[in-house]
Enzyme design. Structure first.
Site, PDB file in Angstrom:
ATOM      1  N   HIS A  72       0.853  -1.202   0.000  1.00 45.43           N
ATOM      2  CA  HIS A  72       0.000   0.000   0.000  1.00 45.43           C
ATOM      3  C   HIS A  72       0.884   1.247   0.000  1.00 45.43           C
ATOM      4  CE1 HIS A  72      -3.954  -1.877   0.898  1.00 45.43           C
ATOM      5  NE2 HIS A  72      -3.196  -2.829   1.409  1.00 45.43           N
ATOM      6  N   TYR A 200      -9.268   4.125   8.209  1.00 43.83           N
ATOM      7  CA  TYR A 200      -9.501   4.392   9.639  1.00 43.83           C
ATOM      8  C   TYR A 200     -10.676   5.367   9.733  1.00 43.83           C
ATOM      9  CZ  TYR A 200      -4.788   2.550  10.564  1.00 43.83           C
ATOM     10  OH  TYR A 200      -3.669   1.742  10.669  1.00 43.83           O
ATOM     11  N   PRO A 292      -3.423  -0.834  19.041  1.00 46.08           N
ATOM     12  CA  PRO A 292      -3.142  -1.200  17.654  1.00 46.08           C
ATOM     13  C   PRO A 292      -3.488  -0.113  16.629  1.00 46.08           C
ATOM     14  CG  PRO A 292      -4.949  -2.504  18.514  1.00 46.08           C
ATOM     15  CD  PRO A 292      -4.406  -1.727  19.648  1.00 46.08           C
ATOM     16  N   LYS A 296       1.605  -0.546  15.259  1.00 48.06           N
ATOM     17  CA  LYS A 296       3.010  -0.526  15.678  1.00 48.06           C
ATOM     18  C   LYS A 296       3.447  -1.742  16.487  1.00 48.06           C
ATOM     19  CE  LYS A 296       3.991   3.105  13.617  1.00 48.06           C
ATOM     20  NZ  LYS A 296       4.511   2.709  12.307  1.00 48.06           N
ATOM     21  N   TYR A 384       3.850   6.758  10.689  1.00 49.90           N
ATOM     22  CA  TYR A 384       3.073   5.560  10.345  1.00 49.90           C
ATOM     23  C   TYR A 384       3.951   4.592   9.542  1.00 49.90           C
ATOM     24  CZ  TYR A 384      -0.944   2.681   8.982  1.00 49.90           C
ATOM     25  OH  TYR A 384      -1.814   1.624   8.802  1.00 49.90           O
TER      26      TYR A 384
HETATM   27  P1  FAS Z   1       3.650 -12.335  21.620  1.00 46.96           P
HETATM   28  O1  FAS Z   1       2.724 -12.034  22.753  1.00 46.96           O
HETATM   29  O2  FAS Z   1       3.096 -12.478  20.239  1.00 46.96           O
HETATM   30  O3  FAS Z   1       4.454 -13.685  21.911  1.00 46.96           O
HETATM   31  C1  FAS Z   1       4.909 -13.980  23.219  1.00 46.96           C
HETATM   32  C2  FAS Z   1       5.010 -15.487  23.318  1.00 46.96           C
HETATM   33  O4  FAS Z   1       5.540 -15.818  24.612  1.00 46.96           O
HETATM   34  C3  FAS Z   1       3.641 -16.141  23.206  1.00 46.96           C
HETATM   35  O5  FAS Z   1       3.664 -17.157  22.229  1.00 46.96           O
HETATM   36  C4  FAS Z   1       3.384 -16.693  24.607  1.00 46.96           C
HETATM   37  O6  FAS Z   1       2.655 -17.885  24.594  1.00 46.96           O
HETATM   38  C5  FAS Z   1       4.801 -16.905  25.116  1.00 46.96           C
HETATM   39  N1  FAS Z   1       4.905 -16.899  26.578  1.00 46.96           N
HETATM   40  C6  FAS Z   1       4.258 -16.088  27.455  1.00 46.96           C
HETATM   41  N2  FAS Z   1       4.569 -16.426  28.726  1.00 46.96           N
HETATM   42  C7  FAS Z   1       5.437 -17.468  28.640  1.00 46.96           C
HETATM   43  C8  FAS Z   1       6.117 -18.265  29.608  1.00 46.96           C
HETATM   44  N3  FAS Z   1       5.937 -18.065  30.907  1.00 46.96           N
HETATM   45  N4  FAS Z   1       6.929 -19.259  29.171  1.00 46.96           N
HETATM   46  C9  FAS Z   1       7.107 -19.472  27.841  1.00 46.96           C
HETATM   47  N5  FAS Z   1       6.495 -18.763  26.872  1.00 46.96           N
HETATM   48  C10 FAS Z   1       5.665 -17.776  27.285  1.00 46.96           C
HETATM   49  N6  FAS Z   1      -0.353  -5.461  16.737  1.00 46.96           N
HETATM   50  C11 FAS Z   1      -0.605  -4.769  15.608  1.00 46.96           C
HETATM   51  O7  FAS Z   1       0.318  -4.154  15.070  1.00 46.96           O
HETATM   52  N7  FAS Z   1      -1.883  -4.738  15.070  1.00 46.96           N
HETATM   53  C12 FAS Z   1      -2.936  -5.425  15.643  1.00 46.96           C
HETATM   54  O8  FAS Z   1      -4.067  -5.380  15.154  1.00 46.96           O
HETATM   55  C13 FAS Z   1      -2.709  -6.176  16.817  1.00 46.96           C
HETATM   56  N8  FAS Z   1      -3.728  -6.896  17.406  1.00 46.96           N
HETATM   57  C14 FAS Z   1      -3.473  -7.585  18.569  1.00 46.96           C
HETATM   58  C15 FAS Z   1      -4.488  -8.329  19.228  1.00 46.96           C
HETATM   59  C16 FAS Z   1      -4.226  -9.022  20.434  1.00 46.96           C
HETATM   60  C17 FAS Z   1      -5.327  -9.796  21.120  1.00 46.96           C
HETATM   61  C18 FAS Z   1      -2.926  -8.982  21.006  1.00 46.96           C
HETATM   62  C19 FAS Z   1      -2.623  -9.689  22.318  1.00 46.96           C
HETATM   63  C20 FAS Z   1      -1.911  -8.270  20.358  1.00 46.96           C
HETATM   64  C21 FAS Z   1      -2.182  -7.574  19.141  1.00 46.96           C
HETATM   65  N9  FAS Z   1      -1.175  -6.863  18.466  1.00 46.96           N
HETATM   66  C22 FAS Z   1      -1.399  -6.161  17.333  1.00 46.96           C
HETATM   67  C23 FAS Z   1       0.150  -6.833  18.982  1.00 46.96           C
HETATM   68  C24 FAS Z   1       0.805  -8.120  18.583  1.00 46.96           C
HETATM   69  O9  FAS Z   1       0.785  -8.262  17.195  1.00 46.96           O
HETATM   70  C25 FAS Z   1       2.188  -8.074  19.177  1.00 46.96           C
HETATM   71  O10 FAS Z   1       2.798  -6.812  18.950  1.00 46.96           O
HETATM   72  C26 FAS Z   1       3.078  -9.166  18.670  1.00 46.96           C
HETATM   73  O11 FAS Z   1       2.422 -10.390  18.844  1.00 46.96           O
HETATM   74  C27 FAS Z   1       4.384  -9.067  19.454  1.00 46.96           C
HETATM   75  O12 FAS Z   1       5.070 -10.232  19.309  1.00 46.96           O
HETATM   76  P2  FAS Z   1       5.870 -10.842  20.552  1.00 46.96           P
HETATM   77  O13 FAS Z   1       6.664  -9.772  21.184  1.00 46.96           O
HETATM   78  O14 FAS Z   1       6.545 -12.050  20.026  1.00 46.96           O
HETATM   79  O15 FAS Z   1       4.781 -11.204  21.654  1.00 46.96           O
HETATM   80  C1  PHB Z   2      -5.042  -5.194  10.952  1.00 47.47           C
HETATM   81  O1  PHB Z   2      -5.158  -5.398   9.723  1.00 47.47           O
HETATM   82  O2  PHB Z   2      -5.194  -6.104  11.811  1.00 47.47           O
HETATM   83  C2  PHB Z   2      -4.683  -3.806  11.432  1.00 47.47           C
HETATM   84  C3  PHB Z   2      -4.385  -2.828  10.500  1.00 47.47           C
HETATM   85  C4  PHB Z   2      -4.061  -1.548  10.936  1.00 47.47           C
HETATM   86  C5  PHB Z   2      -4.051  -1.289  12.307  1.00 47.47           C
HETATM   87  C6  PHB Z   2      -4.345  -2.288  13.239  1.00 47.47           C
HETATM   88  C7  PHB Z   2      -4.675  -3.558  12.794  1.00 47.47           C
HETATM   89  O3  PHB Z   2      -3.735  -0.038  12.750  1.00 47.47           O
END
Ligand code: FAS
Ligand code: PHB
Length: 391
Positions: A72, A200, A292, A296, A384
């Site tokens: 994009h 958005y 989100p 970022k 962004y």
């Molecule tokens: P993660 O949380 O992905 O990974 C951490 C890992 O550590 C997990 O697999 C967990 O099981 C493991 N872990 C935890 N405790 C542990 C322990 N005691 N022992 C061993 N392992 C353990 N970001 C966006 O940019 N856009 C979005 O729309 C967006 N939506 C999201 C929705 C939700 C519900 C959540 C929770 C996050 C969202 N995020 C979004 C942010 C998300 O994408 C994170 O930034 C991304 O997963 C970060 O990756 P990690 O740092 O690897 O953390």
């Molecule tokens: C998504 O596609 O999940 C998404 C895109 C833009 C955002 C957050 C989530 O700012």
């Protein structure tokens, strides 16, 4: 078990770090609490900064990303029930972004990890990190009832917001900063053609976002009250609310269909400092959480891993610690910039419970200024798109 770097958490941060280290001949072992399938079942981020795309390519997981990701040059913003404008990131920041789901990215990372024979121990419990003030830290854990330990030279906490790594730091060292938002995001996936652009939307009824995963997979979000659960939101109610929030010329393009995934995520800004203590490092959600709105979260995890993998490679290959010693301050500069930007976009686009009519009008006035001003759009675009990594 003995390795050079023990990594806690096999989400995007932990698995990308293990892969980059492997590619540089540095050994690691990853311990993950969940099953492999559980990690792969998560539906989360969808937008990659160009810097993140380049890191994934460098890690050797760029093939499907380049084949199936949607590039994009900007994003749409809608407000006031009728105004829609396009913020041209390519023109203002000479950059683009890629729409590619975190779920697919995690599949790509695990496939590359399998091919590289990098060790991930799934379904571990009772992770405890020891001796991080020494050159011989260790990670103890149980797995299927058996006690195990990894002796290593560095421990990296990639264990997300609820993981144990940051609490392994002495209480007097760890500083945390947190802001919670009085609403959540209800997100759905539907096997329907998405809009061409991300849009958005600020509306008096609350925030909405139109996003995508592939030509037949749409991702939509609406702001919802924190006390709501997905059971409160039938597909019909979701689609009805979504189209009410967008201006008609966007709403009439939205193709509805049954949801194949539905979840509510709370929103918070969180930073833990420092991101290093002794031989313990933090990366990704283990150290910071952003709402989100600015897309970022995942991108910050990638920038932390970029800085930390470069630092560990310099340590092992060049035998000096210029980047290791600067990791926390360098990563935190980018973290705080993204935390602020995500807070700004969230404050601009959401309806807060204590908002009155003047708050809505102030948001609309700022959005009208953004629509009319190249310099305001340039400021938004460079953040962004993602600020360049520091050398
Ligand atoms: P993660 O949380 O992905 O990974 C951490 C890992 O550590 C997990 O697999 C967990 O099981 C493991 N872990 C935890 N405790 C542990 C322990 N005691 N022992 C061993 N392992 C353990 N970001 C966006 O940019 N856009 C979005 O729309 C967006 N939506 C999201 C929705 C939700 C519900 C959540 C929770 C996050 C969202 N995020 C979004 C942010 C998300 O994408 C994170 O930034 C991304 O997963 C970060 O990756 P990690 O740092 O690897 O953390
Ligand atoms: C998504 O596609 O999940 C998404 C895109 C833009 C955002 C957050 C989530 O700012």
């Amino acid at each position: 078990m003995l390795t050079q770097v023990a990594i806690v958490g096999a989400g995007p941060a932990g698995s990308l770090l293990a892969l980059l280290l492997h590619n540089a001949g540095i050994e690691s072992i990853v311990v993950e609490r969940q099953t492999r399938q559980h990690v792969l079942s998560r539906v989360r981020a969808g937008v990659l900064e160009w810097g993140a795309v380049e890191v994934f390519r460098r890690a050797g997981v760029g093939a499907r990303l380049d084949a199936e990701g949607h590039v994009h040059s900007g994003t749409g913003i809608a407000f006031g029930g009728e105004h829609v404008f396009f913020v041209d990131i390519e023109r203002h920041a000479n950059s683009r972004f890629m729409a590619y789901g975190q779920t697919m990215l995690q599949e790509d990372l695990y496939l590359a990890i399998d091919q590289a024979n990098v060790q991930i121990e799934f379904e571990v419990d009772h992770v405890a990190i020891h001796d991080i003030t020494t050159a011989a830290p260790s990670v103890a854990f149980t797995q299927h009832g058996e006690s195990k330990r990894i002796d290593c030279q560095f421990v990296v906490g990639c264990d997300g917001f609820h993981g144990p790594a940051k609490s392994a730091m002495p209480a007097g060292v760890l500083r945390t900063y947190e802001k919670t938002y009085p609403f959540g995001w209800l997100g759905i996936l539907s096997e329907t053609p998405p809009l061409e652009q991300l849009v958005y939307c600020n509306s008096e009824r609350g925030f909405a976002l139109a996003s995508q995963r592939n030509p037949m997979l749409s991702r939509y979000y609406v702001q919802c009250p924190l006390e709501d659960s997905v059971d409160d939101w039938s597909d019909d109610r979701f689609w009805h609310e979504l189209v009410l929030r967008f201006p008609d010329r966007i709403a009439k393009q939205i193709i509805t269909g049954p949801s194949i995934d539905k979840s509510i995520a709370p929103l918070r800004s969180f930073v833990a400092e420092p991101m290093r203590f002794g031989t313990l490092f933090l990366a990704g959600d283990a150290a910071h959480i952003v709402p989100p709105t600015g897309a970022k979260g995942l991108n910050l995890a990638v920038s932390d891993v970029h800085y930390l993998s470069r630092a560990l490679i310099q340590h092992y290959h060049d035998r000096h610690d210029h980047y290791l010693d600067r990791y926390s301050e360098m990563a935190l500069r980018r973290v705080w910039g993204s935390v602020r930007f995500s807070w700004w976009m969230t404050s601009l686009l959401h309806r807060f419970p204590d908002h009155t009519e003047i708050d809505q009008r102030l948001q609309e006035a700022e959005l009208a200024y953004l629509q009319s001003s190249d310099s305001a759009q340039a400021a938004m675009c460079e953040q962004y798109a993602g600020l360049p990594f520091e050398d």
